[in-house]
Enzyme design. Structure first.
Site, PDB file in Angstrom:
ATOM      1  NE  ARG A 159      -3.664  -2.516   0.399  1.00 46.30           N
ATOM      2  CZ  ARG A 159      -3.373  -3.742  -0.055  1.00 46.30           C
ATOM      3  NH1 ARG A 159      -2.292  -3.952  -0.791  1.00 46.30           N
ATOM      4  NH2 ARG A 159      -4.179  -4.749   0.182  1.00 46.30           N
ATOM      5  CB  SER A 228      -8.881  -1.002   4.794  1.00 41.28           C
ATOM      6  OG  SER A 228      -9.437  -2.174   4.267  1.00 41.28           O
ATOM      7  CD  GLU A 323      -5.473   1.169   2.779  1.00 45.19           C
ATOM      8  OE1 GLU A 323      -5.132   0.070   3.207  1.00 45.19           O
ATOM      9  OE2 GLU A 323      -6.377   1.345   1.944  1.00 45.19           O
TER      10      GLU A 323
END
Ligand code: FAD
Ligand code: NAP
Length: 329
Positions: A159, A228, A323
């Site tokens: 990520r 998320s 995130e």
């Protein structure tokens, strides 16, 4: 290209934060992006590039220029895929799968646009963008320079990418490589195929991923969210082993840099599902998702983030990292 003043962004992100942009414009070509760079430079405005707004938390009004990337283009062959940054990611995956162009099906139903996909090296169900990436073209938001990046330039990680770290680029287009490889070993996909007595094919994996996602994740339209909210933490092997001694059911996965733990499990076991601050709620359906009823301010979300991070740290000694991009950060 038109530059509009004082534009509401509430409906332009999936978390539906209230925020107004001092300036807002939509780029439909690389030339538009260059025009926006000049416009911002003359007025000394910072630029925020906007895609589908599904990984973006707007924390206040924005003093600068919000540049929505709407550059189209979709050329699909069995050897190569060329995409404009403003194309919808899922529509591309869906069209490719229908045309028998495989290798992207595990990434079905990820919201947002093509241009944001390299930002956090999107990933799901055992595949990440970097696995299919060839190159991209981007414009430097300070200098206006146009640069081509190949895979090794992009510093893709879990990520992560160069673009997420630098926030200096507007991605214009991307090239990807289709693949015949079938990735069907991710537990959810594997068991879905077994339950439905289906062989693994590009189409059946696509169907599995779409069905699993639809059943597991809160719908962004009825329950605004940014996916998320925390990354799965990657810890040292020794830390993971110590945690496994105390919590044998903690899901953990070997990773190139250590051991990846399930952030959803940590949050749920810390008793945080259903915790709320103002209109923000840790989803009962999925502990990694924070939903918003559209009425609250960032201060409340910030309190909820702090509460989740400190409770997980206290209980398990593990740091959680947010995130989505928080802007202004
Ligand atoms: P935005 O939210 O508009 O932008 C995200 C960041 O990218 C911002 O910093 C923005 O400035 C920057 N950006 C956007 N476009 C460009 C561009 N052209 N050039 C330069 N910078 C740009 N992510 C996963 O990895 N896997 C998943 O499975 C997944 N599932 C999700 C499920 C839900 C329900 C939701 C809401 C989100 C999910 N996400 C997932 C996160 C998100 O969908 C992805 O990160 C997606 O790539 C974001 O695309 P976007 O166009 O909405 O980006
Ligand atoms: P899940 O299948 O319940 O699994 C929980 C976590 O365990 C996942 O986050 C996944 O990590 C990890 N995992 C499970 N099996 C694994 C394996 N065999 N190897 C390595 N890691 C494994 O997860 P979920 O929450 O329903 O999500 C399913 C997939 O969609 C995941 O890949 C997830 O990343 C993705 N997703 C992402 C977002 C987002 O906003 N980023 C939102 C929804 C779903 P990984 O996350 O590293 O895969």
């Amino acid at each position: 290209m038109q530059f509009l003043q004082n534009v509401s962004l509430k409906s332009k992100t999936t978390l539906q934060m209230r925020s107004n942009a001092a300036w807002y414009g939509e780029a439909r070509s690389a030339e538009d992006v260059l025009e926006a760079v000049m416009f911002a430079r003359e007025r000394q405005l910072p630029i925020l590039v906007l895609g589908g707004g599904s990984n973006l938390v707007l924390s206040s009004d924005i003093d600068g220029l919000v540049l929505a990337n709407r550059i189209s283009g979709c050329e699909l062959t069995n050897e190569k895929v060329r995409l404009g940054a403003g194309e919808n990611w899922h529509e591309f995956v869906s069209q490719a799968t229908r045309q028998g162009i495989g290798g992207f099906e595990n990434l079905a139903l990820i919201p947002g646009n093509v241009g944001a996909a390299p930002m956090q090296n999107i990933g799901a169900y055992g595949l990440e963008l970097a696995d299919r990436f060839i190159s991209l073209n981007a414009i430097n938001l300070d200098s206006g320079e146009s640069v081509t990046f190949d895979r090794s330039d992009c510093r893709f990680g879990y990520r992560e990418s160069l673009f997420k770290q630098e926030r200096l680029w507007c991605i214009i287009s991307m090239e990807l490589e289709p693949s015949d490889e079938l990735r069907a070993s991710y537990p959810g996909v594997h068991s879905w195929l077994q339950d439905h007595e289906l062989e693994a094919t590009h189409e059946s994996i696509y169907k599995a991923v779409c069905e699993i996602r639809t059943s597991k994740l809160p719908d962004v339209l009825s329950h605004p969210n940014a996916g998320s909210f925390f990354k799965n933490p990657v810890v040292a092997v020794s830390v993971s082993e110590a945690l496994q001694q105390s919590y044998p059911s903690l899901p953990s996965f070997p990773d190139s840099t250590g051991v990846k733990l399930s952030a959803a499990w940590l949050i749920e076991q810390a008793g945080l599902k259903g915790t709320a601050e103002g209109g923000f709620l840790v989803s009962e359906q999925h502990a990694l998702v924070i939903t918003h009823d559209g009425t609250s301010h960032f201060a409340e979300l910030h309190r909820l983030i702090d509460r989740i991070r400190s409770r997980v740290l206290e209980r398990f000694g593990v740091e959680l990292e947010v995130e989505p991009t928080i802007y202004p950060g």
